[in-house]
Scaffold this motif. Structure first.
Motif, PDB file in Angstrom:
ATOM      1  N   TYR A   1       7.070  -7.542  51.312  1.00  0.00           N
ATOM      2  CA  TYR A   1       6.102  -8.588  50.958  1.00  0.00           C
ATOM      3  C   TYR A   1       6.738  -9.975  51.080  1.00  0.00           C
ATOM      4  CZ  TYR A   1       2.782 -11.385  48.340  1.00  0.00           C
ATOM      5  OH  TYR A   1       1.887 -12.357  47.974  1.00  0.00           O
TER       6      TYR A   1
ATOM      7  N   ALA B   1       0.155 -11.110  53.567  1.00  0.00           N
ATOM      8  CA  ALA B   1       1.589 -11.043  53.851  1.00  0.00           C
ATOM      9  C   ALA B   1       2.044  -9.612  54.088  1.00  0.00           C
ATOM     10  CB  ALA B   1       2.377 -11.659  52.698  1.00  0.00           C
TER      11      ALA B   1
ATOM     12  N   THR C   1       5.710 -13.201  53.519  1.00  0.00           N
ATOM     13  CA  THR C   1       5.323 -14.547  53.083  1.00  0.00           C
ATOM     14  C   THR C   1       6.096 -15.631  53.828  1.00  0.00           C
ATOM     15  OG1 THR C   1       6.959 -14.569  51.283  1.00  0.00           O
ATOM     16  CG2 THR C   1       4.756 -13.705  50.769  1.00  0.00           C
TER      17      THR C   1
END
Length: 217
Positions: free
Chosen positions: A33, A46, A37
């Motif tokens: 994750y 993301a 991002t």
């Protein structure tokens, strides 16, 4: 000794192994994750949902042929490409959804990267909404391919730290004393008309080890 409330679904699984898998999956998804991002992804998420299923395979059953690096990366990315292509050809959700998953299974099988979450990646490409459709084939690169590569790298590092084999490399089985040959195993598998989530070499080794234990009785 297995805990009374823990009856493993998979042969060889223990409660401690599952706890390690939980830790690995948690760390792997968090890192995936965070990496997502950092990459330009516009209105796309993301991280995509199929990566949750990929994490189960990579960390809970790392010896599975379906959990190896090429199936994870290739299966997810190629399936996303297939899903996007199908949606562009047939922008009808019902038809495109079924065809995308079916085509993804076929392509993954031909390219030896069968990965169950790939079906979800293909489906996401169809039903993901305006953001996914607007991204077009870029969706397969960011976030899908980026997510998949990050998860595999996390899996490589985690399994190295916990001294587990990943990518899994089957050890050749010792010569069978019972006269069972690899062709005999192939014939038995063909008679059963089933596919099993275990590498052929691992199956050979399992049978050889079981025979060795039986011989000691």
């Amino acid at each position: 000794m297995p805990l009374p409330f823990f009856k493993p679904l998979l042969a060889g699984a223990t409660f401690s192994e599952r706890l390690i898998a939980c830790l690995g999956a948690g760390v792997g998804i968090a890192l995936t994750y965070l990496a997502g991002t950092l990459a330009p992804h516009g209105t796309l998420p993301a991280i995509v949902a199929p990566l949750g299923a990929s994490a189960v395979l990579v960390f809970a059953v790392p010896a599975s042929p379906l959990a190896q690096p090429w199936p994870v990366i290739g299966g997810n990315t190629i399936s996303a490409l297939v899903g996007i292509a199908v949606w562009r050809l047939l922008p009808d959700p019902a038809v495109a959804a079924g065809l995308a998953v079916a085509a993804a299974i076929l392509v993954m099988s031909l390219l030896r990267c069968l990965h169950p979450p790939g079906g979800a990646a293909a489906l996401t490409a169809v039903i993901g909404g305006a953001a996914v459709h607007g991204a077009g084939f870029d969706f397969a690169l960011v976030p899908v391919a980026l997510n998949s590569v990050t998860l595999v790298v996390a899996g490589l590092a985690f399994h190295r730290l916990t001294r587990r084999s990943y990518p899994h490399r089957p050890v050749p089985a010792p010569k069978s004393a019972s006269g069972i040959l690899p062709t005999d195993i192939d014939a038995a598998l063909e008679e059963m008309h089933e596919s099993f989530d275990i590498a052929r070499e691992d199956l050979d080794q399992l049978i050889a080890r079981a025979q060795a234990h039986a011989a000691q009785r």
